[in-house]
Design an enzyme around this catalytic site. Structure first.
Site, PDB file in Angstrom:
ATOM      1  N   GLY A  51       0.858  -1.183   0.000  1.00 20.52           N
ATOM      2  CA  GLY A  51       0.000   0.000   0.000  1.00 20.52           C
ATOM      3  C   GLY A  51       0.885   1.220   0.000  1.00 20.52           C
ATOM      4  CB  CYS A  78       5.346  -3.899  -0.091  1.00 15.52           C
ATOM      5  SG  CYS A  78       6.028  -2.269  -0.407  1.00 15.52           S
ATOM      6  CE1 TYR A  79       1.438   1.078   5.762  1.00 12.67           C
ATOM      7  CE2 TYR A  79      -0.269  -0.608   5.579  1.00 12.67           C
ATOM      8  CZ  TYR A  79       0.243   0.524   6.198  1.00 12.67           C
ATOM      9  OH  TYR A  79      -0.423   1.091   7.248  1.00 12.67           O
ATOM     10  CG  HIS A 165       5.524  -5.662  -4.647  1.00 11.62           C
ATOM     11  ND1 HIS A 165       4.292  -5.499  -4.068  1.00 11.62           N
ATOM     12  CD2 HIS A 165       6.218  -4.534  -4.362  1.00 11.62           C
ATOM     13  CE1 HIS A 165       4.221  -4.328  -3.475  1.00 11.62           C
ATOM     14  NE2 HIS A 165       5.380  -3.712  -3.629  1.00 11.62           N
ATOM     15  CD  GLU A 167       2.596  -8.468  -5.176  1.00  9.73           C
ATOM     16  OE1 GLU A 167       3.447  -9.162  -4.585  1.00  9.73           O
ATOM     17  OE2 GLU A 167       2.305  -7.313  -4.827  1.00  9.73           O
ATOM     18  CB  SER A 219     -25.934  -7.700 -21.544  1.00 12.40           C
ATOM     19  OG  SER A 219     -24.765  -8.455 -21.306  1.00 12.40           O
ATOM     20  N   GLY A 220     -26.506 -10.853 -22.648  1.00 11.97           N
ATOM     21  CA  GLY A 220     -26.014 -11.780 -23.665  1.00 11.97           C
ATOM     22  C   GLY A 220     -24.492 -11.855 -23.654  1.00 11.97           C
ATOM     23  N   GLY A 221     -23.860 -11.006 -22.843  1.00 15.12           N
ATOM     24  CA  GLY A 221     -22.403 -11.039 -22.711  1.00 15.12           C
ATOM     25  C   GLY A 221     -21.978 -12.173 -21.792  1.00 15.12           C
ATOM     26  CB  VAL A 222     -18.592 -13.576 -21.104  1.00 17.52           C
ATOM     27  CG1 VAL A 222     -18.053 -14.817 -20.424  1.00 17.52           C
ATOM     28  CG2 VAL A 222     -18.172 -13.523 -22.552  1.00 17.52           C
ATOM     29  CG  ASP A 223     -18.391 -10.486 -17.441  1.00 13.95           C
ATOM     30  OD1 ASP A 223     -17.725 -11.473 -17.807  1.00 13.95           O
ATOM     31  OD2 ASP A 223     -17.955  -9.330 -17.437  1.00 13.95           O
ATOM     32  CB  SER A 224     -25.008 -10.614 -17.686  1.00 18.68           C
ATOM     33  OG  SER A 224     -25.183 -10.737 -19.065  1.00 18.68           O
ATOM     34  CB  SER A 225     -24.147 -15.539 -20.197  1.00 17.10           C
ATOM     35  OG  SER A 225     -24.645 -14.688 -21.185  1.00 17.10           O
ATOM     36  CE  LYS A 365     -14.830 -11.060 -20.217  1.00 16.20           C
ATOM     37  NZ  LYS A 365     -15.946 -10.150 -19.945  1.00 16.20           N
TER      38      LYS A 365
END
Ligand code: XMP
Length: 509
Positions: A51, A78-79, A165, A167, A219-225, A365
């Site tokens: 942070g 780190c922080y 870090h 990561e 919406s027909g998109g990936v996420d909402s589906s 995603k």
């Protein structure tokens, strides 16, 4: 599960990402998460992130000291490392020089996190303060030219801290270090898979929703589906999905949504398909200004959704397809920014619901896609390329008319088909046809034409923040051009957009 407590660093998402790459489930939570809640979640390990603050600043985010009395292994980064050292009685001060960037690190062989790490390795540093003296009980396990305690461990209490870090990929062996923490002291087996996430989420949704009702805008998109299918597997017909077809979708897309979610599809849910194209076209008539078009589409979407919701009556939950990258981390409490169903209009004002459910808010995603495949959602939907909420409305320059929508839909369908035929569809990150507002003179047979120019765009990008125009083989371009001018009425020219982003954007408006 591993819990990452977020102290506001810019790489915090990556920590979760790396831990999950080691097949250990991991969630990021605000650093204010209460001790009771942590106990209830019973994680096998806790990671304190970096942070921008200094532990001495009274306004800095701190954690409850009781965290170090839970008997759970803790890794500070780190922080987070400085905070742990300081809270446990070590000394943290301003380093004589700040270290920033790739930094040589000397590893000593006495540490539990560095068993398989080279003695001289490179770590990513970004700090002003440093640990000048470890707390009692800790040993130093790594140093740099500046940091006398670049990593410290108290293996008895299972506390670990690294100034660099692990990561970020610039830390050459960072993945090994995180993996050593979660599989060593935390004792995670590394057997977490997407099907576990799916099963667990379904159980949690069931428990939460009980006999209540939920409403989801599709919406027909990936996420909402994917969100809708998860919900449907959990609560079946207690879920209603409303699909607002604004008439600005790609050719065949509305039918695709019907096939998957409609009554003949494989899922158990109430599905409402609202064909609202006339309303949208009427509102958009004569409007050429891009932002105004976006606003109209976004607002109208919400209005249509609200009207449908009203017919359904009060619901307990509103389902959103928010995914992890949509969640903005403030590091301090309520970190979620709620994404509207497709980013255009915000939340409905007049829908009666008690709470929002975001079943995908912890996923990236590619993980959403993996969950989609796990749930049996068709591949063409799971690997669908990004499509903006305002749809073709922002791919038609100038005022939208039904005729222009038809042209762009047909040209785009040909373009997509030929890109797939050429085997380029997974290689290009986004590609589409758009309609310029330009008409020009051409010749067709023996006749003069005065028709529109279609623009083709294809980009390569990893983050959609910057992008390069993709090189499409000339013969493929020629074929697409030929088919479009021959098969789409009203088009006599095809242009390819060479512009990168910046200065262009990916969409036209
Ligand atoms: P631009 O045009 O800004 O697009 O370079 C970057 C990415 O975002 C998508 N995009 C949107 N997605 N709602 C969305 O859900 C929107 O209003 C919107 N506008 C642009 C665009 O397709 C590209 O992937």
């Amino acid at each position: 599960m591993i819990i990452v407590l977020d102290f506001g660093g810019q790489y915090n998402q990556l920590i979760a990402r790396r831990v999950r790459e080691a097949n250990v489930y991991c969630e990021v939570h605000p650093c204010t998460l209460s001790i009771d809640k942590i106990k209830e979640m019973a994680p096998k390990g806790i990671i304190l992130t970096g942070g921008p603050n200094s532990v001495y600043d009274p306004a800095s985010p701190h954690c409850d000291k009781a965290l170090f009395e839970l008997g759970i292994p803790v890794l500070g980064i780190c922080y987070g490392a400085q905070l742990m050292a300081w809270m446990l009685g070590g000394r943290v001060e301003t380093a004589p020089v700040s270290e920033y960037g790739r930094t040589d690190i000397q590893i000593s062989r006495n540490g539990r996190l560095f068993g398989s790490v080279s003695e001289n390795t490179v770590g990513w540093m970004s700090h002003t303060d440093y640990i000048s003296e470890p707390p009692a009980g800790f040993i130093v396990t790594a140093k740099t030219d500046v940091c006398p305690a670049a990593a410290i461990e108290d293996d008895g209490r299972e506390f670990y801290a690294v100034q660099f870090h692990p990561e970020v990929t610039h830390t050459e062996e960072g993945g090994k270090i995180l993996s050593a923490f979660v599989k060593g002291p935390c004792g995670c087996s590394g057997s977490w898979k997407m099907d576990d996430f799916v099963e667990q989420t379904i159980r949690e949704i069931r428990k939460k929703v009980g006999s209540g009702k939920a409403l989801c805008a599709l919406s027909g998109g990936v996420d909402s589906s994917v969100a809708a299918v998860l919900m449907s597997k959990a609560i079946g017909r207690q879920l209603t999905c409303v699909f607002v077809d604004h008439g600005l979708l790609r050719k065949g897309e509305a039918d695709g949504v019907d096939r998957v979610f409609g009554p003949d599809g494989p899922y158990d849910l109430n599905f409402v398909h609202v064909d609202a194209h006339e309303r949208f076209y009427a509102k958009l008539e004569g409007v050429a200004e891009p932002e105004e078009k976006r606003k109209i589409i976004g607002e109208e979407f919400i209005r249509v959704f609200e009207e449908e919701a009203k017919k359904i009556g009060a619901v307990d939950y509103l389902v959103q397809g928010t995914i992890y990258p949509d969640v903005i981390e403030s590091g301090l409490g309520d970190s979620a920014v709620i994404k509207s169903h497709h980013n255009v209009g915000g939340l409905p004002d007049h829908v009666d619901f008690k709470e929002i459910i975001e079943p995908l808010r912890m996923l990236f995603k590619d993980e959403v896609r993996a969950a989609g495949l796990e749930l049996g959602i068709p591949e063409e939907l799971v690997y669908r390329q990004p499509f903006p909420g305002p749809g073709l409305g922002i791919r038609i320059i100038g005022a939208v008319t039904p005729e222009k929508v038809r042209i762009v839909q047909e040209a785009d369908a040909i373009y997509r088909e030929e890109i797939a035929n050429a085997g380029l569809d997974r290689e290009l990150n986004q590609y589409f046809a758009a309609l310029s507002n330009m008409r020009s003179v051409g010749v067709m047979g023996d006749f003069r034409t005065y028709d529109y120019a279609v623009m083709l765009r294809a980009v390569k990008t990893s983050d959609f923040m910057t992008a390069e125009a993709a090189e499409i083989p000339w013969d493929v371009q020629q074929k697409i051009m030929n088919r479009i001018v021959n098969e789409v009425d009203g088009v006599n020219r095809v242009l390819y957009d060479l512009t990168s982003k910046p200065p262009g954007t990916i969409e036209m408006e």
